[in-house]
Design a protein around this motif. Structure first.
Motif, short mmCIF file in Angstrom:
data_model
loop_
_atom_site.label_atom_id
_atom_site.label_comp_id
_atom_site.label_asym_id
_atom_site.label_seq_id
_atom_site.Cartn_x
_atom_site.Cartn_y
_atom_site.Cartn_z
N TYR A 248 3.85 2.32 2.44
CA TYR A 248 4.80 3.41 2.21
C TYR A 248 4.05 4.74 2.32
CZ TYR A 248 8.40 6.31 0.03
OH TYR A 248 9.35 7.27 -0.22
N GLY A 249 4.68 5.72 2.96
CA GLY A 249 4.08 7.05 3.07
C GLY A 249 5.09 7.99 3.69
N SER A 250 4.69 9.26 3.89
CA SER A 250 5.61 10.23 4.46
C SER A 250 4.86 11.26 5.30
CB SER A 250 6.38 10.94 3.35
OG SER A 250 7.16 11.98 3.87
N TYR A 251 5.45 11.61 6.43
CA TYR A 251 4.86 12.67 7.28
C TYR A 251 5.37 14.05 6.86
CZ TYR A 251 3.05 9.22 10.60
OH TYR A 251 2.35 8.18 11.18
N THR A 252 6.48 14.10 6.14
CA THR A 252 7.11 15.40 5.81
C THR A 252 6.86 15.84 4.36
OG1 THR A 252 9.15 14.17 5.34
CG2 THR A 252 8.93 15.17 7.53
N GLU A 253 6.85 14.90 3.42
CA GLU A 253 6.67 15.25 2.00
C GLU A 253 5.20 15.63 1.75
OE1 GLU A 253 7.07 16.49 -1.28
OE2 GLU A 253 8.96 15.44 -0.85
N SER A 254 4.98 16.78 1.11
CA SER A 254 3.60 17.23 0.86
C SER A 254 3.15 17.02 -0.59
CB SER A 254 3.46 18.72 1.22
OG SER A 254 4.36 19.48 0.43
N LEU B 59 0.83 -1.21 0.00
CA LEU B 59 0.00 0.00 0.00
C LEU B 59 0.87 1.25 0.00
CD1 LEU B 59 -2.47 -1.31 2.69
CD2 LEU B 59 -3.17 -0.66 0.40
N VAL B 60 0.48 2.24 -0.84
CA VAL B 60 1.19 3.52 -0.90
C VAL B 60 0.19 4.62 -0.55
CG1 VAL B 60 2.47 5.13 -2.36
CG2 VAL B 60 2.75 2.67 -2.71
N CYS B 61 0.50 5.44 0.46
CA CYS B 61 -0.42 6.52 0.86
C CYS B 61 -0.01 7.82 0.16
CB CYS B 61 -0.41 6.71 2.37
SG CYS B 61 -1.53 8.03 2.89
N GLY C 45 -4.24 12.77 9.06
CA GLY C 45 -4.42 11.43 9.63
C GLY C 45 -4.60 10.33 8.61
N ALA C 46 -4.52 10.66 7.31
CA ALA C 46 -4.73 9.65 6.27
C ALA C 46 -3.65 8.57 6.32
CB ALA C 46 -4.74 10.30 4.88
N PHE C 47 -2.37 9.02 6.47
CA PHE C 47 -1.26 8.06 6.52
C PHE C 47 -1.35 7.19 7.79
CE2 PHE C 47 3.53 7.38 7.22
CZ PHE C 47 3.50 6.17 6.52
N GLY D 149 6.99 5.36 -3.73
CA GLY D 149 6.37 4.15 -3.19
C GLY D 149 6.30 3.04 -4.22
N VAL D 150 5.87 3.39 -5.44
CA VAL D 150 5.75 2.39 -6.51
C VAL D 150 7.12 1.80 -6.85
CG1 VAL D 150 5.20 2.08 -8.97
CG2 VAL D 150 3.60 3.33 -7.49
N GLU D 151 8.13 2.68 -6.96
CA GLU D 151 9.49 2.20 -7.27
C GLU D 151 10.03 1.28 -6.17
OE1 GLU D 151 11.22 2.52 -10.08
OE2 GLU D 151 9.40 3.48 -10.82
#
Length: 368
Positions: A160-166, A134-136, A143-145, A175-177
Protein backbone atom coordinates in the motif's frame (compact mmCIF):
# COMPACT_ATOMS: atom_id res chain seq x y z
CA UNK A 1 32.20 -10.76 5.78
CA UNK A 2 31.89 -7.78 8.13
CA UNK A 3 33.66 -8.37 11.47
CA UNK A 4 35.83 -11.12 9.91
CA UNK A 5 38.90 -8.95 10.48
CA UNK A 6 37.86 -8.37 14.10
CA UNK A 7 37.30 -12.11 14.58
CA UNK A 8 40.71 -12.86 13.10
CA UNK A 9 42.45 -10.33 15.41
CA UNK A 10 40.74 -11.68 18.56
CA UNK A 11 41.50 -15.27 17.54
CA UNK A 12 45.19 -14.40 17.01
CA UNK A 13 45.36 -12.70 20.43
CA UNK A 14 43.92 -15.82 22.12
CA UNK A 15 46.26 -18.04 20.06
CA UNK A 16 49.35 -16.07 21.13
CA UNK A 17 48.25 -16.45 24.76
CA UNK A 18 47.85 -20.20 24.23
CA UNK A 19 51.43 -20.41 22.93
CA UNK A 20 52.79 -18.87 26.14
CA UNK A 21 54.49 -21.34 28.49
CA UNK A 22 53.09 -19.76 31.68
CA UNK A 23 49.88 -17.72 31.87
CA UNK A 24 50.69 -14.82 34.21
CA UNK A 25 49.45 -11.25 34.63
CA UNK A 26 51.73 -9.99 31.84
CA UNK A 27 50.42 -12.53 29.30
CA UNK A 28 46.80 -11.78 30.27
CA UNK A 29 47.36 -8.00 29.90
CA UNK A 30 49.01 -8.46 26.49
CA UNK A 31 46.09 -10.60 25.33
CA UNK A 32 43.50 -8.06 26.60
CA UNK A 33 45.42 -5.16 25.00
CA UNK A 34 45.34 -6.95 21.63
CA UNK A 35 41.60 -7.65 21.95
CA UNK A 36 40.92 -4.05 23.06
CA UNK A 37 42.92 -2.67 20.12
CA UNK A 38 41.02 -4.93 17.68
CA UNK A 39 37.62 -3.83 19.04
CA UNK A 40 38.53 -0.12 18.89
CA UNK A 41 39.82 -0.48 15.33
CA UNK A 42 36.49 -2.11 14.41
CA UNK A 43 34.68 1.05 15.65
CA UNK A 44 33.23 -0.41 18.85
CA UNK A 45 32.52 2.38 21.34
CA UNK A 46 35.39 3.08 23.77
CA UNK A 47 33.26 2.76 26.95
CA UNK A 48 32.02 -0.70 25.91
CA UNK A 49 35.59 -1.87 25.25
CA UNK A 50 36.88 -0.48 28.55
CA UNK A 51 34.06 -2.09 30.55
CA UNK A 52 34.63 -5.40 28.81
CA UNK A 53 38.36 -5.44 29.64
CA UNK A 54 37.62 -4.52 33.29
CA UNK A 55 35.02 -7.29 33.61
CA UNK A 56 37.37 -9.93 32.15
CA UNK A 57 40.10 -8.93 34.63
CA UNK A 58 37.61 -9.29 37.50
CA UNK A 59 36.50 -12.74 36.32
CA UNK A 60 40.00 -14.03 35.57
CA UNK A 61 41.80 -13.47 38.87
CA UNK A 62 44.99 -15.44 38.25
CA UNK A 63 46.14 -15.25 41.90
CA UNK A 64 42.98 -16.95 43.15
CA UNK A 65 43.02 -19.78 40.59
CA UNK A 66 44.25 -23.04 42.10
CA UNK A 67 46.95 -25.06 40.36
CA UNK A 68 45.52 -27.43 37.76
CA UNK A 69 42.94 -24.98 36.42
CA UNK A 70 43.03 -24.47 32.67
CA UNK A 71 43.73 -20.73 32.68
CA UNK A 72 43.67 -20.44 28.88
CA UNK A 73 40.19 -21.96 28.78
CA UNK A 74 38.93 -19.68 31.58
CA UNK A 75 40.23 -16.56 29.76
CA UNK A 76 38.76 -17.69 26.44
CA UNK A 77 35.40 -18.38 28.10
CA UNK A 78 35.46 -14.95 29.79
CA UNK A 79 36.10 -13.22 26.42
CA UNK A 80 33.27 -15.25 24.86
CA UNK A 81 30.83 -14.37 27.69
CA UNK A 82 31.67 -10.63 27.61
CA UNK A 83 31.19 -10.42 23.83
CA UNK A 84 27.83 -12.22 24.24
CA UNK A 85 26.88 -9.74 26.97
CA UNK A 86 27.52 -6.77 24.64
CA UNK A 87 25.30 -8.28 21.93
CA UNK A 88 22.59 -9.66 24.22
CA UNK A 89 20.61 -7.07 26.23
CA UNK A 90 19.03 -9.92 28.20
CA UNK A 91 15.46 -9.35 27.08
CA UNK A 92 13.79 -10.86 23.99
CA UNK A 93 12.02 -8.67 21.42
CA UNK A 94 8.28 -8.81 20.71
CA UNK A 95 7.41 -11.97 18.76
CA UNK A 96 4.42 -11.68 16.40
CA UNK A 97 1.81 -14.47 16.44
CA UNK A 98 0.13 -16.06 13.42
CA UNK A 99 -3.54 -15.20 12.96
CA UNK A 100 -3.32 -12.03 15.09
CA UNK A 101 -2.55 -8.76 13.26
CA UNK A 102 0.79 -7.28 14.34
CA UNK A 103 2.11 -3.88 13.19
CA UNK A 104 5.89 -3.69 12.72
CA UNK A 105 7.43 -0.26 12.07
CA UNK A 106 10.87 0.07 10.50
CA UNK A 107 13.07 3.11 11.29
CA UNK A 108 16.69 4.00 10.54
CA UNK A 109 19.18 6.29 8.84
CA UNK A 110 19.14 7.18 5.14
CA UNK A 111 20.79 4.53 3.00
CA UNK A 112 20.74 1.82 5.67
CA UNK A 113 18.73 -0.54 3.43
CA UNK A 114 15.38 -0.17 5.21
CA UNK A 115 13.08 -0.72 2.22
CA UNK A 116 14.97 -3.82 1.06
CA UNK A 117 15.03 -5.14 4.64
CA UNK A 118 11.24 -4.62 4.99
CA UNK A 119 10.69 -6.88 1.98
CA UNK A 120 13.22 -9.48 3.22
CA UNK A 121 11.49 -9.53 6.63
CA UNK A 122 8.08 -9.98 4.97
CA UNK A 123 9.40 -12.64 2.57
CA UNK A 124 11.03 -14.58 5.44
CA UNK A 125 7.73 -14.75 7.33
CA UNK A 126 5.72 -15.46 4.19
CA UNK A 127 7.80 -18.63 3.62
CA UNK A 128 6.83 -19.70 7.14
CA UNK A 129 3.10 -19.40 6.47
CA UNK A 130 2.36 -15.80 7.52
CA UNK A 131 0.25 -13.29 5.59
CA UNK A 132 2.53 -10.21 5.45
CA UNK A 133 1.76 -6.83 3.87
CA UNK A 134 3.91 -3.75 3.20
CA UNK A 135 2.95 -0.09 3.74
CA UNK A 136 5.17 2.65 2.24
CA UNK A 137 5.05 5.67 4.60
CA UNK A 138 8.27 7.11 3.10
CA UNK A 139 7.18 10.31 1.34
CA UNK A 140 10.56 12.02 1.77
CA UNK A 141 12.72 10.01 -0.66
CA UNK A 142 11.92 10.15 -4.37
CA UNK A 143 11.25 6.69 -5.74
CA UNK A 144 10.73 5.06 -2.33
CA UNK A 145 7.22 3.81 -3.20
CA UNK A 146 8.41 2.57 -6.61
CA UNK A 147 11.21 0.59 -4.95
CA UNK A 148 8.88 -0.96 -2.37
CA UNK A 149 6.29 -1.74 -5.08
CA UNK A 150 8.93 -3.44 -7.23
CA UNK A 151 10.28 -5.51 -4.31
CA UNK A 152 6.79 -6.47 -3.08
CA UNK A 153 5.62 -7.48 -6.56
CA UNK A 154 8.71 -9.65 -7.02
CA UNK A 155 8.04 -11.40 -3.69
CA UNK A 156 4.24 -11.56 -4.32
CA UNK A 157 3.47 -9.57 -1.14
CA UNK A 158 0.52 -7.09 -1.02
CA UNK A 159 1.54 -3.44 -0.61
CA UNK A 160 0.00 0.00 0.00
CA UNK A 161 1.25 3.50 -0.82
CA UNK A 162 0.36 6.74 -2.57
CA UNK A 163 1.87 8.95 -5.26
CA UNK A 164 -0.31 11.96 -4.34
CA UNK A 165 -0.61 11.96 -0.52
CA UNK A 166 2.38 13.69 1.13
CA UNK A 167 1.44 13.06 4.78
CA UNK A 168 3.15 9.82 5.92
CA UNK A 169 0.87 9.57 8.98
CA UNK A 170 -2.28 9.40 6.81
CA UNK A 171 -0.69 6.82 4.48
CA UNK A 172 0.47 4.66 7.41
CA UNK A 173 -2.95 4.72 9.13
CA UNK A 174 -4.86 4.00 5.89
CA UNK A 175 -2.47 1.16 4.98
CA UNK A 176 -2.68 -0.48 8.41
CA UNK A 177 -6.50 -0.26 8.43
CA UNK A 178 -6.71 -1.69 4.89
CA UNK A 179 -4.60 -4.73 5.69
CA UNK A 180 -6.29 -5.36 9.04
CA UNK A 181 -9.57 -5.70 7.13
CA UNK A 182 -7.86 -8.15 4.77
CA UNK A 183 -6.79 -10.29 7.78
CA UNK A 184 -3.04 -9.84 7.23
CA UNK A 185 -1.21 -10.94 10.37
CA UNK A 186 2.07 -9.02 9.74
CA UNK A 187 1.68 -5.39 8.65
CA UNK A 188 5.08 -3.81 7.98
CA UNK A 189 5.33 0.01 7.87
CA UNK A 190 8.38 1.42 6.02
CA UNK A 191 9.26 4.99 7.11
CA UNK A 192 11.60 7.69 5.76
CA UNK A 193 15.31 7.53 6.53
CA UNK A 194 16.43 10.22 8.97
CA UNK A 195 19.25 11.13 11.36
CA UNK A 196 19.25 12.82 14.74
CA UNK A 197 20.09 16.28 13.36
CA UNK A 198 16.70 16.38 11.54
CA UNK A 199 14.30 17.36 14.32
CA UNK A 200 11.26 17.70 12.01
CA UNK A 201 11.71 14.19 10.59
CA UNK A 202 12.11 12.78 14.10
CA UNK A 203 8.85 14.44 15.13
CA UNK A 204 7.18 12.96 12.03
CA UNK A 205 8.48 9.49 12.97
CA UNK A 206 7.04 9.89 16.48
CA UNK A 207 3.65 10.88 14.99
CA UNK A 208 3.61 7.82 12.69
CA UNK A 209 4.38 5.62 15.72
CA UNK A 210 1.60 7.27 17.76
CA UNK A 211 -0.95 6.90 14.96
CA UNK A 212 -0.21 3.27 14.02
CA UNK A 213 0.61 2.03 17.57
CA UNK A 214 3.17 -0.55 16.34
CA UNK A 215 3.69 -3.76 18.33
CA UNK A 216 7.40 -3.60 17.48
CA UNK A 217 9.72 -0.84 16.22
CA UNK A 218 12.78 -2.20 14.41
CA UNK A 219 15.91 -0.05 14.04
CA UNK A 220 17.69 -0.92 10.76
CA UNK A 221 21.41 -0.24 10.87
CA UNK A 222 24.09 -0.32 8.18
CA UNK A 223 27.04 -2.34 9.52
CA UNK A 224 29.53 0.19 8.10
CA UNK A 225 28.20 3.19 10.06
CA UNK A 226 31.16 3.17 12.49
CA UNK A 227 31.52 5.40 15.56
CA UNK A 228 28.29 7.34 14.88
CA UNK A 229 26.23 4.19 15.57
CA UNK A 230 25.91 4.65 19.34
CA UNK A 231 24.66 8.27 19.27
CA UNK A 232 22.31 7.72 16.33
CA UNK A 233 20.81 4.54 17.82
CA UNK A 234 20.34 6.32 21.16
CA UNK A 235 18.52 9.23 19.44
CA UNK A 236 16.07 6.82 17.77
CA UNK A 237 15.50 4.99 21.05
CA UNK A 238 14.65 8.28 22.80
CA UNK A 239 12.04 9.22 20.15
CA UNK A 240 10.34 5.85 19.59
CA UNK A 241 10.33 2.61 21.58
CA UNK A 242 12.92 0.66 19.56
CA UNK A 243 12.41 -3.01 20.42
CA UNK A 244 14.80 -4.77 18.02
CA UNK A 245 17.74 -4.17 15.68
CA UNK A 246 18.45 -5.54 12.17
CA UNK A 247 22.01 -5.10 10.88
CA UNK A 248 22.36 -4.82 7.09
CA UNK A 249 25.22 -5.09 4.56
CA UNK A 250 27.04 -7.79 6.51
CA UNK A 251 28.56 -9.01 3.23
CA UNK A 252 30.77 -5.93 2.89
CA UNK A 253 34.29 -5.30 4.14
CA UNK A 254 33.42 -2.51 6.55
CA UNK A 255 34.65 -2.50 10.14
CA UNK A 256 31.22 -3.37 11.52
CA UNK A 257 31.89 -2.76 15.20
CA UNK A 258 29.21 -0.09 15.22
CA UNK A 259 26.69 -2.93 15.23
CA UNK A 260 27.86 -3.91 18.72
CA UNK A 261 27.56 -0.27 19.85
CA UNK A 262 24.00 0.08 18.48
CA UNK A 263 22.81 -2.91 20.50
CA UNK A 264 24.26 -1.36 23.65
CA UNK A 265 22.63 2.02 22.86
CA UNK A 266 19.12 0.69 22.19
CA UNK A 267 19.32 -2.13 24.78
CA UNK A 268 17.44 -4.16 22.16
CA UNK A 269 18.44 -7.49 20.64
CA UNK A 270 19.62 -7.98 17.05
CA UNK A 271 16.99 -10.26 15.48
CA UNK A 272 18.18 -10.56 11.86
CA UNK A 273 21.24 -9.75 9.77
CA UNK A 274 21.27 -8.96 6.05
CA UNK A 275 24.04 -10.89 4.31
CA UNK A 276 23.55 -9.86 0.67
CA UNK A 277 21.39 -8.16 -1.95
CA UNK A 278 19.02 -11.02 -2.69
CA UNK A 279 15.68 -11.66 -1.00
CA UNK A 280 16.78 -14.83 0.77
CA UNK A 281 20.12 -13.44 2.01
CA UNK A 282 18.65 -12.74 5.42
CA UNK A 283 19.56 -14.74 8.55
CA UNK A 284 18.03 -15.05 12.00
CA UNK A 285 20.59 -13.69 14.46
CA UNK A 286 21.58 -15.83 17.42
CA UNK A 287 24.15 -14.36 19.82
CA UNK A 288 26.14 -17.41 20.93
CA UNK A 289 26.65 -18.98 17.48
CA UNK A 290 27.58 -15.53 16.09
CA UNK A 291 30.24 -14.89 18.76
CA UNK A 292 31.42 -18.48 18.31
CA UNK A 293 31.96 -17.76 14.60
CA UNK A 294 33.66 -14.46 15.47
CA UNK A 295 36.17 -16.28 17.67
CA UNK A 296 36.78 -18.91 14.98
CA UNK A 297 35.14 -21.72 16.96
CA UNK A 298 32.55 -22.59 14.28
CA UNK A 299 28.78 -22.87 14.53
CA UNK A 300 27.53 -26.36 13.77
CA UNK A 301 23.94 -25.64 14.82
CA UNK A 302 23.67 -22.91 12.16
CA UNK A 303 25.26 -25.20 9.60
CA UNK A 304 22.75 -27.99 10.35
CA UNK A 305 19.85 -25.51 10.12
CA UNK A 306 21.05 -24.55 6.64
CA UNK A 307 21.22 -28.22 5.60
CA UNK A 308 17.63 -28.82 6.81
CA UNK A 309 16.55 -25.69 4.94
CA UNK A 310 17.92 -26.78 1.54
CA UNK A 311 17.38 -30.56 1.73
CA UNK A 312 13.64 -31.35 1.52
CA UNK A 313 12.55 -33.21 4.66
CA UNK A 314 10.23 -35.51 2.68
CA UNK A 315 13.22 -36.84 0.69
CA UNK A 316 15.29 -37.87 3.69
CA UNK A 317 13.38 -41.03 4.84
CA UNK A 318 13.17 -42.25 1.24
CA UNK A 319 16.92 -41.66 0.74
CA UNK A 320 17.82 -43.50 3.96
CA UNK A 321 15.51 -46.39 3.00
CA UNK A 322 17.26 -46.79 -0.37
CA UNK A 323 20.71 -46.67 1.26
CA UNK A 324 19.73 -49.33 3.82
CA UNK A 325 18.59 -51.59 0.96
CA UNK A 326 21.92 -51.10 -0.83
CA UNK A 327 20.49 -48.98 -3.69
CA UNK A 328 22.60 -45.98 -4.71
CA UNK A 329 22.04 -44.85 -8.29
CA UNK A 330 23.51 -42.01 -10.35
CA UNK A 331 20.14 -40.26 -10.02
CA UNK A 332 20.42 -40.28 -6.18
CA UNK A 333 24.02 -39.03 -6.40
CA UNK A 334 22.93 -36.23 -8.78
CA UNK A 335 20.13 -35.15 -6.38
CA UNK A 336 22.55 -35.06 -3.44
CA UNK A 337 25.00 -32.89 -5.41
CA UNK A 338 22.15 -30.53 -6.33
CA UNK A 339 21.22 -30.18 -2.64
CA UNK A 340 24.84 -29.33 -1.77
CA UNK A 341 25.01 -26.72 -4.55
CA UNK A 342 21.85 -25.05 -3.17
CA UNK A 343 23.77 -24.27 0.01
CA UNK A 344 26.08 -21.89 -1.86
CA UNK A 345 29.76 -21.24 -1.03
CA UNK A 346 30.84 -22.71 2.30
CA UNK A 347 32.43 -19.35 3.15
CA UNK A 348 28.99 -17.78 3.50
CA UNK A 349 27.79 -20.41 5.92
CA UNK A 350 27.91 -20.54 9.66
CA UNK A 351 30.96 -22.77 10.00
CA UNK A 352 34.25 -20.91 9.94
CA UNK A 353 37.77 -22.17 10.35
CA UNK A 354 40.15 -20.89 13.02
CA UNK A 355 40.77 -17.80 10.88
CA UNK A 356 37.43 -16.39 9.66
CA UNK A 357 39.18 -14.67 6.73
CA UNK A 358 40.23 -17.95 5.13
CA UNK A 359 36.88 -18.43 3.40
CA UNK A 360 36.04 -14.79 2.85
CA UNK A 361 34.92 -14.18 -0.70
CA UNK A 362 35.70 -10.72 -2.11
CA UNK A 363 32.49 -8.74 -2.50
CA UNK A 364 32.26 -5.44 -4.31
CA UNK A 365 28.49 -5.02 -4.18
CA UNK A 366 26.35 -3.97 -1.25
CA UNK A 367 22.56 -3.94 -0.87
CA UNK A 368 21.03 -0.55 -1.53
Amino acid sequence: MVLAQLGGSITRALQQMSNATIIDEKVLNECLNEITRALLQADVQFKLVRDMATNIKKIVNLDDLAAGHNKRRIIQQAVFNELCKILDPGKPSFTPRKGKPSVIMFVGLQGSGKTTTCTKYAYYHQKKGWKPALVCADTFRAGAFDQLKQNATKAKIPFYGSYTESDPVKIAVAGVETFKKENCDLIIVDTSGRHKQEAALFEEMRQVAEATKPDLVIFVMDSSIGQAAFDQAQAFKQSVAVGAVIVTKMDGHAKGGGALSAVAATKSPVIFIGTGEHMDEFEVFDVKPFVSRLLGMGDWSGFMDKIHEVVPMDQQPEFLQKLSEGHFTLRIMYEQFQNILKMGPIGQESVKTQNPRDHEAPSQTQPR
